[in-house]
Structure formats: structure tokens, C-alpha cells
Scaffold this motif. Structure first.
Motif, PDB file in Angstrom:
ATOM      1  N   TYR A  17       2.653  11.974  -5.456  1.00  0.00           N
ATOM      2  CA  TYR A  17       1.807  12.045  -6.575  1.00  0.00           C
ATOM      3  C   TYR A  17       0.606  13.092  -6.157  1.00  0.00           C
ATOM      4  O   TYR A  17       0.074  12.941  -5.030  1.00  0.00           O
ATOM      5  N   TRP A  18       0.698  14.233  -6.812  1.00  0.00           N
ATOM      6  CA  TRP A  18      -0.289  15.167  -6.378  1.00  0.00           C
ATOM      7  C   TRP A  18      -1.000  15.910  -7.603  1.00  0.00           C
ATOM      8  O   TRP A  18      -0.718  15.470  -8.663  1.00  0.00           O
ATOM      9  N   ARG A  66       6.575   1.413  -2.010  1.00  0.00           N
ATOM     10  CA  ARG A  66       5.455   1.073  -1.036  1.00  0.00           C
ATOM     11  C   ARG A  66       4.604   2.603  -1.022  1.00  0.00           C
ATOM     12  O   ARG A  66       5.094   3.525  -0.685  1.00  0.00           O
ATOM     13  N   PRO A  67       3.339   2.468  -1.854  1.00  0.00           N
ATOM     14  CA  PRO A  67       2.562   3.745  -1.786  1.00  0.00           C
ATOM     15  C   PRO A  67       1.722   3.891  -0.510  1.00  0.00           C
ATOM     16  O   PRO A  67       1.343   2.941   0.312  1.00  0.00           O
ATOM     17  N   TYR A  68       1.864   5.244  -0.024  1.00  0.00           N
ATOM     18  CA  TYR A  68       0.904   5.567   1.224  1.00  0.00           C
ATOM     19  C   TYR A  68      -0.031   6.659   0.925  1.00  0.00           C
ATOM     20  O   TYR A  68       0.415   7.757   0.328  1.00  0.00           O
ATOM     21  N   THR A  69      -1.117   6.679   1.006  1.00  0.00           N
ATOM     22  CA  THR A  69      -2.288   7.398   0.459  1.00  0.00           C
ATOM     23  C   THR A  69      -2.523   8.662   1.877  1.00  0.00           C
ATOM     24  O   THR A  69      -2.750   8.052   2.756  1.00  0.00           O
ATOM     25  N   ASN A  70      -2.312   9.807   1.412  1.00  0.00           N
ATOM     26  CA  ASN A  70      -2.659  10.837   2.373  1.00  0.00           C
ATOM     27  C   ASN A  70      -2.072  10.586   3.896  1.00  0.00           C
ATOM     28  O   ASN A  70      -2.733  10.952   4.762  1.00  0.00           O
ATOM     29  N   ARG A 129      -3.796   5.350  -9.430  1.00  0.00           N
ATOM     30  CA  ARG A 129      -4.918   4.435  -9.616  1.00  0.00           C
ATOM     31  C   ARG A 129      -4.722   2.909  -9.135  1.00  0.00           C
ATOM     32  O   ARG A 129      -5.363   2.290  -8.605  1.00  0.00           O
ATOM     33  N   ALA A 130      -3.421   2.625  -9.493  1.00  0.00           N
ATOM     34  CA  ALA A 130      -3.116   1.132  -9.060  1.00  0.00           C
ATOM     35  C   ALA A 130      -2.761   1.055  -7.617  1.00  0.00           C
ATOM     36  O   ALA A 130      -3.127  -0.154  -7.043  1.00  0.00           O
ATOM     37  N   ALA A 131      -2.242   2.078  -6.997  1.00  0.00           N
ATOM     38  CA  ALA A 131      -2.110   2.123  -5.601  1.00  0.00           C
ATOM     39  C   ALA A 131      -3.432   2.220  -4.804  1.00  0.00           C
ATOM     40  O   ALA A 131      -3.518   1.900  -3.930  1.00  0.00           O
ATOM     41  N   THR A 140      -0.627  10.610  -2.764  1.00  0.00           N
ATOM     42  CA  THR A 140      -0.158   9.329  -2.706  1.00  0.00           C
ATOM     43  C   THR A 140       1.391   9.427  -2.818  1.00  0.00           C
ATOM     44  O   THR A 140       2.110   9.831  -3.622  1.00  0.00           O
ATOM     45  N   VAL A 141       1.980   8.992  -1.604  1.00  0.00           N
ATOM     46  CA  VAL A 141       3.387   8.886  -1.423  1.00  0.00           C
ATOM     47  C   VAL A 141       3.934   7.786  -1.677  1.00  0.00           C
ATOM     48  O   VAL A 141       3.349   6.721  -0.882  1.00  0.00           O
TER      49      VAL A 141
END
Length: 144
Positions: free
Chosen positions: A72-73, A127-131, A110-112, A121-122
Motif C-alpha cells: 500500500y503506497w 500480516r502488515p509490516y510498515t516501512n 489505517r487499521a494496520a 505498508t506491506v
């Protein structure tokens, strides 16, 4: 839709104005170099530099089918640009979702991230991972 083009257009416009001033001031070489630099920056910050953006639902469907991560970008994000540049050709293996074009994608981000639209956010296996670090992400790509 027009919001994604504001920064690239602003960079291009500033480049033209400053280059014109330099050219009329007697520095045509500097004007040309400045114009090229601004055009390159505008291009890198435009949606054209990133792989074709998908909708959030389509990206999740494709990710479930092929196991590739969803990124997500948003245009103009220097961290998204860093991720794209450092991934190089492997960036095309990911499913890219522009959060400014898809409200559902913005809600996922936003939820992640505790209500913040922090990108990139990948999402890998749900499972989300930010940057994330580009090398870390490259290591988690499925084998071609």
C-alpha cells in the motif's frame, strides 16, 4: 485523482520557471541541467514510476492466489519511492495499491497503523509490516 499529480506538476512547473530564468540570464547549460533534474524528480514522484496500481480487493485476491505481498503506497511518499528504487526490477513482482485512489486501501492502512495512513505498508500472508527494509522484503518474495 488530481491529488496524485500535484507534486509532479509542481516540480515540473518550478523546473520550467527556474530554467527559463537561467536561460534568459545567460546560462543555457545550467538551465538545461536544472530542467532535466526537475523532470526526473517529477517523473519519480508520479504514478507512472510505480507498477500499475490495483484496487485493494483485487490485490488481496491476487496475493491469495500467487503468494506475492501487497504494498500500500501513495504518490509523493519518499519512503515508498525509496522502497520502489531499492527493490529495482523485483518491485514488479509485488501488488501495488495506491491508497489515494482506493478508499478501501486507505482503510486497510489505517487499521494496520493505529489510525494513521503510514505508507508503505506491506501485507504478507495477512500480516502488515510498515516501512519494511527492502532487502528484508526481497528475501520474502516467492521464488519465480
Amino acid at each position: 485523482m488530481t491529488r496524485v499529480w500535484k507534486l509532479p506538476l509542481l516540480l515540473a512547473l518550478c523546473g520550467v520557471v527556474v530554467a527559463a530564468g537561467l536561460a534568459f540570464g545567460g546560462s543555457p547549460v545550467a538551465a538545461g541541467l536544472y530542467l532535466l533534474l526537475c523532470a526526473a524528480l517529477a517523473g519519480m514522484n508520479s504514478p507512472l514510476f510505480f507498477p500499475k496500481a490495483l484496487g485493494a480487493a483485487e490485490a488481496r485476491r491476487r496475493s491469495a492466489a500467487d503468494g506475492r505481498p501487497v504494498v500500500y503506497w501513495r504518490p509523493g511518499c519518499k519512503y515508498c519511492l525509496r522502497l520502489r528504487l531499492r527493490l529495482g526490477r523485483t518491485a514488479r513482482q509485488l501488488h501495488w495499491v495506491d491508497i489515494w485512489r482506493d478508499p478501501e486501501a486507505a482503510a486497510v492502512v489505517r487499521a494496520a497503523n493505529d489510525g494513521d495512513e503510514t505508507v508503505p505498508t506491506v501485507v504478507i500472508d495477512g500480516r502488515p509490516y510498515t516501512n519494511p527494509d527492502p532487502a528484508w522484503l526481497r528475501a520474502r518474495l516467492p521464488a519465480a
